[in-house]
Design a protein around this motif. Structure first.
Motif, PDB file in Angstrom:
ATOM      1  N   TRP A 217      14.781 -12.509  41.398  1.00  0.00           N
ATOM      2  CA  TRP A 217      14.851 -13.804  41.773  1.00  0.00           C
ATOM      3  C   TRP A 217      16.030 -14.667  41.606  1.00  0.00           C
ATOM      4  N   LEU A 221      18.072 -16.198  44.754  1.00  0.00           N
ATOM      5  CA  LEU A 221      18.593 -17.611  44.674  1.00  0.00           C
ATOM      6  C   LEU A 221      19.978 -17.911  45.202  1.00  0.00           C
ATOM      7  N   THR A 235       8.836 -16.956  47.984  1.00  0.00           N
ATOM      8  CA  THR A 235       7.859 -17.800  47.145  1.00  0.00           C
ATOM      9  C   THR A 235       6.669 -17.797  48.013  1.00  0.00           C
ATOM     10  N   ALA A 246       8.640 -18.072  36.707  1.00  0.00           N
ATOM     11  CA  ALA A 246       9.181 -19.108  37.239  1.00  0.00           C
ATOM     12  C   ALA A 246      10.156 -19.687  36.041  1.00  0.00           C
ATOM     13  N   VAL A 250      14.288 -20.260  35.422  1.00  0.00           N
ATOM     14  CA  VAL A 250      14.631 -21.655  35.306  1.00  0.00           C
ATOM     15  C   VAL A 250      15.631 -21.319  33.973  1.00  0.00           C
ATOM     16  N   ALA A 292      12.454 -29.316  36.710  1.00  0.00           N
ATOM     17  CA  ALA A 292      11.849 -27.999  37.104  1.00  0.00           C
ATOM     18  C   ALA A 292      10.932 -27.500  35.898  1.00  0.00           C
ATOM     19  N   MET A 309       9.791 -24.068  42.295  1.00  0.00           N
ATOM     20  CA  MET A 309      11.061 -23.285  42.621  1.00  0.00           C
ATOM     21  C   MET A 309      11.542 -23.489  44.276  1.00  0.00           C
TER      22      MET A 309
END
Ligand SMILES: [Zn+2]
Length: 321
Positions: A217, A221, A235, A246, A250, A292, A309
């Motif tokens: 992920w 990103l 997603t 998730a 983060v 988030a 996300m």
């Protein structure tokens, strides 16, 4: 006001968001997260500080339970009733005397915990009212402890209340020790940080690199921030991204940002942010990550993690332009 339980800040441990009075915890269990080997240096610092405790200790880094464990350990260390200097290293806190049981375990009348994550109306929240009540309490000596310990959990989430508290810090009271807990010092008012002795707990990912799923992920990103592509397809695949995954992504981004802000070597995401964002943008990026994180931890029904996300990725995409 001492007996006014409706307005006085909640005494005792307030880590769990619950209306029930905090159940005393096994003090050993309560401080266990701090006793991991990677925090050995920080524990050493606490022992060195205990001889002349600073008025404010700010604990940053680590994970939230580790920061809370530090606060409880410190409260026990300052108030432990075990004899000093019996030759055993680390005899204090003994975690068995009455002071340790109620400081580390929660429920001591001189341990006050205000939690920035709690809604303002809730007992033990970091609300203006609770800060005001706390300021009144600070004019009185501790009830029974050598030192009252005031713990402010996620102080950065309540800027106004933190301002109110600053005023009470202008008159030092040697019988009260404050512990501020925050993910990073950059998220607090500079005036508050400058009054604090800062202890940095090792980040959880220092010992625990991102899992392949998290890494995937993060790579996606970075690609999205650079090109604007690939992310939404990822997603929108149903079931690929649950809330814990998730949240782990983060958390890793927050750690990366902390590295960037501290001028430490960072991963590809960190290098990208460092190259393309000035300090003001990095701060907005930090706020987006905090928002988030908050959305992902909402209970009982977390916001759809894919939506969170997507929102976060879009903020980062725009943030570098
Ligand atoms: Zn003790």
């Amino acid at each position: 006001m001492a007996n006014d339980t409706t307005t006085a800040p909640k005494r005792g441990r307030a880590a769990a968001a619950t209306d029930a009075p905090p159940a005393p915890q096994d003090p050993r269990e309560a401080v266990a997260p701090l006793l991991a080997p990677r925090h050995q240096r920080t524990v050493g610092h606490l022992h060195a500080l205990a001889a002349a405790p600073p008025q404010v200790v700010l604990a940053e880094g680590g994970a939230a339970p580790e920061r809370m464990a530090l606060a409880l350990y410190w409260a026990a260390l300052l108030n432990c009733e075990a004899p000093e200097g019996d030759g055993t290293d680390g005899a204090r806190p003994c975690l068995a005397c009455p002071a340790c049981l109620r400081m580390a375990g929660g429920g001591h009348r001189d341990l006050i915990v205000l939690d920035g994550n709690k809604p303002s109306a809730e007992e033990g929240s970091f609300s203006i009212d609770n800060v005001r009540a706390l300021r009144g309490l600070l004019g009185e000596p501790p009830r029974e402890a050598r030192r009252r310990v005031v713990v402010l959990v996620d102080a950065h989430t309540r800027v106004e209340a933190a301002n109110g508290l600053l005023k009470s810090l202008e008159e030092p009271r040697p019988t009260t020790c404050f512990v501020l807990l925050a993910p990073q010092r950059e998220r607090l008012l500079p005036t508050l940080v400058s009054r604090s002795f800062v202890l940095t707990l090792a980040w959880p990912t220092d010992a625990d690199p991102p899992s392949p799923a998290v890494r995937g992920w993060l790579d996606a990103l970075v690609e999205f921030i650079q090109t604007g592509g690939g992310w939404m397809e990822r997603t929108s695949r149903k079931g690929d991204l649950d809330a814990p995954l998730a949240a782990a992504v983060v958390l890793h981004c927050q750690r990366t940002l902390a590295d960037v802000l501290a001028g430490r070597a960072a991963d590809p995401l960190g290098r990208l942010l460092a190259e393309r964002m000035d300090l003001a943008r990095l701060r907005r990026c930090d706020e987006a990550l905090a928002a988030a994180q908050e959305a992902l931890s909402l209970s009982p029904s977390p916001v759809n993690p894919a939506l969170v996300m997507d929102w976060l990725a879009t903020r980062l995409f725009l943030g570098v332009r």
